[in-house]
Design a protein around this motif. Structure first.
Motif, short mmCIF file in Angstrom:
data_model
loop_
_atom_site.label_atom_id
_atom_site.label_comp_id
_atom_site.label_asym_id
_atom_site.label_seq_id
_atom_site.Cartn_x
_atom_site.Cartn_y
_atom_site.Cartn_z
N THR A 184 3.79 -9.17 -18.40
CA THR A 184 4.03 -7.82 -17.86
C THR A 184 3.08 -7.54 -16.69
O THR A 184 3.41 -6.75 -15.80
CB THR A 184 3.81 -6.74 -18.93
N LEU A 185 1.90 -8.20 -16.68
CA LEU A 185 0.99 -8.02 -15.55
C LEU A 185 1.54 -8.70 -14.30
O LEU A 185 1.39 -8.19 -13.20
CB LEU A 185 -0.40 -8.57 -15.87
N SER A 187 4.73 -9.00 -13.68
CA SER A 187 5.79 -8.10 -13.23
C SER A 187 5.20 -6.94 -12.45
O SER A 187 5.70 -6.57 -11.39
CB SER A 187 6.57 -7.54 -14.41
N ALA A 188 4.12 -6.36 -12.99
CA ALA A 188 3.50 -5.21 -12.33
C ALA A 188 3.05 -5.59 -10.93
O ALA A 188 3.28 -4.86 -9.96
CB ALA A 188 2.30 -4.72 -13.15
N SER A 189 2.43 -6.74 -10.81
CA SER A 189 1.92 -7.18 -9.51
C SER A 189 3.07 -7.43 -8.53
O SER A 189 3.04 -6.97 -7.39
CB SER A 189 1.10 -8.46 -9.71
N LEU A 190 4.10 -8.12 -9.00
CA LEU A 190 5.23 -8.42 -8.10
C LEU A 190 5.93 -7.13 -7.68
O LEU A 190 6.35 -6.98 -6.53
CB LEU A 190 6.21 -9.36 -8.80
N ALA A 191 6.04 -6.18 -8.64
CA ALA A 191 6.72 -4.92 -8.31
C ALA A 191 5.92 -4.10 -7.31
O ALA A 191 6.45 -3.19 -6.69
CB ALA A 191 6.94 -4.11 -9.59
N ASN B 81 15.13 -3.07 -7.22
CA ASN B 81 14.03 -3.67 -6.47
C ASN B 81 14.01 -5.19 -6.63
O ASN B 81 12.99 -5.83 -6.48
CB ASN B 81 12.67 -3.07 -6.86
N MET B 83 13.99 -7.08 -9.14
CA MET B 83 13.14 -7.70 -10.15
C MET B 83 13.93 -8.67 -11.02
O MET B 83 13.36 -9.53 -11.69
CB MET B 83 12.45 -6.64 -11.03
N ARG B 114 9.82 -4.25 -2.27
CA ARG B 114 9.10 -3.77 -3.46
C ARG B 114 7.92 -2.88 -3.11
O ARG B 114 7.43 -2.15 -3.97
CB ARG B 114 8.65 -4.96 -4.31
N PHE B 121 6.64 0.66 -15.66
CA PHE B 121 7.25 -0.08 -16.77
C PHE B 121 7.14 0.66 -18.09
O PHE B 121 6.43 1.67 -18.21
CB PHE B 121 6.60 -1.45 -16.89
N ASN B 125 0.97 -0.98 -18.10
CA ASN B 125 0.45 -2.34 -17.88
C ASN B 125 -0.56 -2.38 -16.74
O ASN B 125 -0.36 -3.06 -15.75
CB ASN B 125 1.58 -3.33 -17.64
N PHE B 127 -3.78 -3.53 -14.66
CA PHE B 127 -4.47 -4.81 -14.60
C PHE B 127 -5.82 -4.69 -15.28
O PHE B 127 -6.41 -3.61 -15.29
CB PHE B 127 -4.69 -5.22 -13.13
N TYR B 137 -4.60 -1.89 -5.62
CA TYR B 137 -4.08 -3.26 -5.65
C TYR B 137 -3.00 -3.54 -4.60
O TYR B 137 -3.07 -4.50 -3.84
CB TYR B 137 -3.53 -3.57 -7.05
N ARG B 190 -0.70 3.75 -8.96
CA ARG B 190 -0.70 2.43 -8.32
C ARG B 190 0.53 2.25 -7.46
O ARG B 190 0.46 1.69 -6.36
CB ARG B 190 -0.73 1.42 -9.48
#
Lengths: 303, 281
Positions: A184-185, A187-191, B81, B83, B114, B121, B125, B127, B137, B190
């Motif tokens: 999930t991290l 995914s978060a980064s890519l999103a 997006n 995904m 994106r 989500f 989540n 980091f 980030y 974020r």
């Protein structure tokens, strides 16, 4: 009935306790035995008594002249092991990223098996390979620079050998660390518009840093402690420290091992002293790695 | 606008063209349509997860996707997006027009897309980094290095996400130290930090307690002044509370798409009525 079950419970508790105490006792016994034997040559009662300071700082190991100095051996051991470990580290982390994130499941599984097999190969086999192949390679490299070697036995051969030998340990620990970073991290980064590479280097690798440090310190432990294979390519230099990659070297382990069964007296006893030095170096290095890890942890908490 | 001006001042990366493209979003969408989805089909290997979806998602409004588990609502959200690209077995047919471009086209710069379309989500989540590093980030990945720019952008994003007052004194603390609701608002911050036009939310409150949920819902209502929000939710009362339009999905079909009032008060399809009245789901 209750009484009998209660009794067997107590018996098993005794067995477990004994097993735990036995393991602890073995460690203590080993440390005490090596240390007691190791300080013998420095005691007044010893016939060929040695002084501690010249032993620790000495730059010559001439058994034929009765001169025993481990100063240069300590330096050579540290340089060889740390450079070997540092050479293996980036390879291990990148392989672990491939196995843990990039490769499709089947290939990833196959690569994991390869890494685990590498870790299980006995060190003497690495030694034979190093003595036959790595030394020849080192000799070839040296001759292109116009340098002659002792058949390739050299600091560089030790570094390359230790890099190969520490790689599997570091890789398997890093793989488990990377697999523990939740997807999930990613995914978060890519999103957030990060590329896959940014995600690996900014989220996945930092997330696995505990395992990476654990792998590095285990790998270094193996590098410091590796005797058989290292002895086969070190060349056992008599003086030092070794300043050129193509010169012969001598490590603490190869010093303990060389001709162990053909010697008596001081030349035999002093090897225990070398063992004590090796144990201390490993303890200090692990403490330092732990310190570095703490520093990174703090840095990760904030700037 | 303040934020856009600041982007302009930051010489590292932002160019005038960035600002023009961001400001012209409304011009690109003259009908006020953020996404025009046309004949969209999505397959996971042989399984068809979305069937001939046609819908227009309005700009600066909240659109809710509802329906029972496995109805395709999250899958559709993840199309917006790209995904779904991350799922090897997925295959998409049809068009999604966003700002005059089909985002399903192979020419789409997915990474840039994106940054323009944020996502929140189901599970918070954050980091395992500091609160500051979490909020910064996306901008750091964009290449922004100027410390004072990042500090301002992080502050503004955290203010907009209604988190600033709670965290301003310990931005260096690890995000793990926050409560679940705070973590989810950090995840919203974020996304906001990148100044997106659209925020996609995939069941953003399903892991939160009622109080944290109501704070996120209040936040959604505030954010729709500036952003287009698409939210997938299991909670029909949530859809009724926060959304302007609601789409009801069932087994990969879009059954009904209308204003939220009509969906909940005068549904045209009996299946919609059965679902919202709790006969199945």
């Amino acid at each position: 009935m209750k009484g009998r079950r209660y009794l067997s419970d107590r018996i098993f508790r005794g067995i477990f306790l004994f097993a735990a105490l036995f393991a602890a006792a073995m460690i203590v016994l080993l440390l005490v035995f090596v240390t007691v034997r190791g300080i013998q040559p420095f005691l007044p009662s010893y016939p060929e008594r040695q002084s501690i300071l010249p032993f620790l700082t000495g730059m010559r190991w001439r058994a034929d002249q009765g001169v025993y100095g481990v100063g240069f051996i300590i330096i050579n051991t540290l340089v060889g092991s740390i450079l070997g470990g540092l050479l293996a580290l980036p390879l291990a982390v990148l392989s672990a990223i491939v196995i843990g994130r990039i490769a499709p499941p089947k290939i990833s599984q196959a690569l994991t098996t390869v890494v685990e097999t590498l870790a299980a190969i006995p060190s003497v086999v690495y030694g034979v390979f190093a003595a036959g192949k790595i030394t020849a390679l080192v000799d070839d490299i040296a001759s292109t620079f116009g340098i002659s070697t002792y058949g390739g036995s050299s600091q560089l051969a030790v570094i390359l050998l230790l890099a190969i030998m520490t790689y599997p340990t570091m890789t398997s620990l890093t793989i488990s660390g990377i697999k523990a970073v939740p997807l999930t991290l990613d995914s978060a980064s890519l999103a957030l518009g990060a590329t896959k590479m940014e995600t690996y280097f900014k989220v996945v690798i930092p997330g696995a840093r505990s395992s990476i440090f654990a792998g590095f310190s285990l790998g270094l432990g193996r590098a410091f402690g590796e005797a058989t294979a290292v002895s086969m390519v070190a060349g056992n230099a008599l003086i030092g420290p070794t300043t050129s990659l193509f010169e012969r070297t001598r490590t603490l382990t190869s010093t303990i091992l060389a001709g162990l069964h053909e010697t008596v007296g001081l030349d035999y006893d002093i090897r225990f002293s070398v063992g004590v030095v090796l144990m201390i170096i490993i303890l200090v290095t692990n403490a330092m790695i732990f310190g570095v890890k703490r520093h990174f942890d703090k840095k990760a908490e904030g700037k | 606008m303040k934020f856009m001006n600041r982007l302009k001042q930051n010489k590292d990366i932002s160019t005038d063209s960035d600002i023009i493209s961001a400001q012209s979003a409304l011009v690109d969408n003259p009908d006020g349509v953020a996404f025009d989805i046309r004949d969209l089909n999505l397959y996971y290997d042989d399984f068809q997860a979305l069937k001939d979806i046609n819908m227009e998602i309005k700009d600066r409004s909240v659109t809710a996707f509802i329906g029972p588990s496995g109805c395709g609502k999250s899958t559709l959200l993840r199309c917006l997006n790209r995904m779904n690209d991350l799922i090897e077995s997925s295959r998409v047919e049809g068009e999604i027009i966003h700002k005059g471009q089909n985002i399903n086209s192979p020419d789409t710069d997915v990474v840039k897309l994106r940054t323009e379309i944020g996502m929140v989500f189901q599970q918070p989540n954050p980091f395992p980094k500091s609160i500051f590093d979490n909020a910064a980030y996306g901008l750091v990945c964009q290449g922004h290095k100027n410390k004072s720019f990042l500090r301002e952008a992080v502050e503004e994003a955290l203010i907009k996400a209604a988190l600033w007052d709670e965290v301003k004194d310990h931005l260096k603390r690890n995000a793990d130290s926050l409560s679940g609701g705070q973590q989810q608002r950090l995840c919203i911050a974020r996304a906001i930090a990148l100044n997106p036009e659209i925020i996609l939310m995939d069941e953003p409150t399903s892991a939160l307690d009622p109080i944290a949920t109501s704070r996120i819902e209040d936040l959604i209502t505030q954010l729709k002044q500036e952003y287009t929000i698409v939210i997938v939710t299991h909670s029909m009362s949530q859809a009724a509370r926060v959304s302007d339009e609601t789409a009801f999905f069932l087994l990969g079909d879009l059954i009904e798409f209308d204003t939220t009032d009509n969906i909940f008060q005068n549904p045209r399809d009996s299946r919609t009525e059965d679902y919202i009245s709790g006969k199945f789901g």
